[in-house]
Scaffold this active site. Structure first.
Site, PDB file in Angstrom:
ATOM      1  N   GLY A   1       4.640   1.349  -8.246  1.00 47.92           N
ATOM      2  CA  GLY A   1       5.657   0.455  -7.692  1.00 47.92           C
ATOM      3  C   GLY A   1       5.062  -0.259  -6.495  1.00 47.92           C
ATOM      4  CE  LYS A   2       3.827  -6.403  -8.268  1.00 45.67           C
ATOM      5  NZ  LYS A   2       2.461  -5.986  -8.641  1.00 45.67           N
ATOM      6  N   GLY A   3       6.222  -1.627  -3.817  1.00 49.11           N
ATOM      7  CA  GLY A   3       6.668  -1.239  -2.484  1.00 49.11           C
ATOM      8  C   GLY A   3       6.078   0.095  -2.058  1.00 49.11           C
TER       9      GLY A   3
ATOM     10  NE  ARG B   1     -13.223 -19.425  -5.005  1.00 56.29           N
ATOM     11  CZ  ARG B   1     -12.708 -20.643  -4.912  1.00 56.29           C
ATOM     12  NH1 ARG B   1     -12.160 -21.207  -5.969  1.00 56.29           N
ATOM     13  NH2 ARG B   1     -12.763 -21.303  -3.779  1.00 56.29           N
TER      14      ARG B   1
ATOM     15  CG  ASN C   1       1.634   1.211  -5.706  1.00 58.24           C
ATOM     16  OD1 ASN C   1       1.933   2.378  -5.897  1.00 58.24           O
ATOM     17  ND2 ASN C   1       1.445   0.355  -6.697  1.00 58.24           N
TER      18      ASN C   1
ATOM     19  CG  ASP D   1      -6.401   0.515 -13.177  1.00 57.96           C
ATOM     20  OD1 ASP D   1      -5.956  -0.638 -13.306  1.00 57.96           O
ATOM     21  OD2 ASP D   1      -5.685   1.529 -13.119  1.00 57.96           O
TER      22      ASP D   1
ATOM     23  CG  ASP E   1       2.692   2.526 -12.230  1.00 63.19           C
ATOM     24  OD1 ASP E   1       3.845   2.050 -12.137  1.00 63.19           O
ATOM     25  OD2 ASP E   1       1.774   2.251 -11.430  1.00 63.19           O
TER      26      ASP E   1
ATOM     27  CB  ALA F   1      -2.575  -0.187  -6.703  1.00 64.61           C
ATOM     28  CB  ALA F   2      -6.642  -4.609  -6.420  1.00 62.94           C
ATOM     29  N   GLY F   3      -3.910  -5.416  -5.153  1.00 65.21           N
ATOM     30  CA  GLY F   3      -3.103  -6.290  -4.293  1.00 65.21           C
ATOM     31  C   GLY F   3      -2.299  -5.477  -3.292  1.00 65.21           C
ATOM     32  CG  ASP F   4       0.588  -2.934  -4.698  1.00 63.20           C
ATOM     33  OD1 ASP F   4       1.149  -4.019  -4.481  1.00 63.20           O
ATOM     34  OD2 ASP F   4       0.715  -2.298  -5.760  1.00 63.20           O
TER      35      ASP F   4
ATOM     36  CB  SER G   1      -6.842   3.426  -7.235  1.00 62.07           C
ATOM     37  OG  SER G   1      -5.840   2.461  -6.964  1.00 62.07           O
TER      38      SER G   1
HETATM   39  O1  RIB Z   1       1.004  -3.627  -8.108  1.00 61.45           O
HETATM   40  C1  RIB Z   1       0.889  -2.586  -9.021  1.00 61.45           C
HETATM   41  C2  RIB Z   1       2.259  -2.041  -9.332  1.00 61.45           C
HETATM   42  O2  RIB Z   1       3.008  -3.043  -9.988  1.00 61.45           O
HETATM   43  C3  RIB Z   1       2.266  -0.868 -10.292  1.00 61.45           C
HETATM   44  O3  RIB Z   1       2.144   0.367  -9.644  1.00 61.45           O
HETATM   45  C4  RIB Z   1       3.565  -1.057 -11.049  1.00 61.45           C
HETATM   46  O4  RIB Z   1       4.511  -0.050 -10.819  1.00 61.45           O
HETATM   47  C5  RIB Z   1       4.090  -2.423 -10.641  1.00 61.45           C
HETATM   48  O5  RIB Z   1       5.098  -2.328  -9.713  1.00 61.45           O
END
Ligand code: RIB
Length: 316
Positions: free
Chosen positions: A48-50, A234, A52, A257, A22, A260-263, A302
């Site tokens: 990267g989502k995976g 919510r 993370n 920030d 990133d 990566a909250a979703g991850d 994070s």
């Molecule tokens: O979900 C966050 C991620 O989305 C980041 O780390 C970025 O690399 C993208 O894949």
């Protein structure tokens, strides 16, 4: 409703997906189209989502095995090291000679903490169904498969099918927002979109329980058991196979920030499931992990630990 009260005799969580470097910059606000704004604090961060999500599984106390692809470059080598340092099993991380490591350009609003992300897939796009087949072969201990949409449709389809064949749940994070054919998810236990991703997949804008149920019905026609919608501030909304919508409220934090909250949410969710929590219990723990990830800058730096999440859950 997925009921995982009987803990699985298997232990590993197989994460199949993307790994990126990133390129992060904070800005006084997210620029609009054609607009230039000043930024500060540029840094390169493992993401990267995976990967993370694999790190999130590991920090939550799960056994994470990551299947992905990097390029033959310094970014790839750095990512391999940081995954291993986070306790993730990287034996299924392949170096593709054809393309450089995936990259993401991220702008973070320094006031609201909101982030916008543009991803160049790079080596992530070189993953194949053969990589997925090898990952299943090497993972007889897999209790669950976790994936996202930053690789290719063929990889997503192969990963969901592999999990179904093995009789273990496939949990799919529907990010990033793109129009993947719903047939790729046939047999998945959970599909988890935010509002952009739900719209990209079904054309339905999810804003409340009524629209969430409508969207979930469409997704379930494609053979997905449950939907878990990310509803921003919510929290999350579960829509189960009986069309019951269960809202699980968010934990309130001051966001620095949101990357990566979703991850962090997804990693915690699958750890909860594998430990035998009910889906609402696992989603509550996932909400805490997602909220904590918003309090620090950068993707992998994070992602919270289990202790931090437990403290938030107990109100400390
Ligand atoms: O979900 C966050 C991620 O989305 C980041 O780390 C970025 O690399 C993208 O894949």
């Amino acid at each position: 409703m997925v009921d995982n009260r009987n803990p699985s005799p298997f232990s590993a969580i197989l994460v199949i997906g993307s790994v990126n470097i990133d390129l992060v910059i904070q800005a006084e606000r997210i620029p609009g189209p054609g607009e230039n704004v000043m930024g500060s604090g540029f840094r390169t961060v493992p993401g990267g989502k995976g990967s993370n999500q694999a790190v999130a599984v590991s920090r939550m106390g799960g056994t994470a095995r990551f299947c992905g692809c990097v390029g033959p470059d310094d970014f790839g080598r750095e990512l391999l090291k940081s995954l291993a340092a986070a306790g993730v099993d990287t034996k299924l991380l392949r170096v593709s000679p054809e393309e450089g490591t995936g990259t993401a350009v991220i702008v973070v609003d320094e006031v609201t903490g909101e982030s916008t992300i543009v991803v160049q897939r790079g080596a992530n796009g070189r993953m194949t169904p053969d990589d997925v087949a090898r990952a299943f072969e090497a993972s007889p201990d897999a209790a669950c498969v976790l994936l996202q949409l930053e690789t290719t449709d063929e990889v997503v389809r192969a990963a969901v099918r592999g999990a179904v064949k093995r009789g273990i749940p496939a949990v799919v994070d529907a990010g990033p927002a793109r129009g993947v054919p719903l047939s790729c998810f046939e047999g998945a236990a959970i599909l988890s979109p935010n509002s952009f991703e739900a719209k990209a997949l079904t054309g339905i804008e999810v804003v409340d329980s009524e629209s969430a149920i409508r969207c979930a019905k469409r997704i379930r026609q494609a053979g997905v058991e449950n939907c878990v919608f990310h509803m921003g501030e919510r929290g999350a909304m579960i829509v189960d196979e009986k069309d019951a919508a269960i809202e699980v409220p968010a934990f309130v934090v001051k966001a620095v920030d949101t990357t990566a909250a979703g991850d962090s949410f997804m990693g915690a969710l699958v750890v909860g499931m594998v430990e035998g929590m009910t889906l609402p219990e696992a989603v509550r723990m996932a909400n805490a992990a997602g909220a904590l990830a918003c309090t620090k800058l950068g993707a992998q730096p994070s992602i919270p630990t289990r202790d931090e999440v437990n403290r938030m859950l107990s109100g400390k």
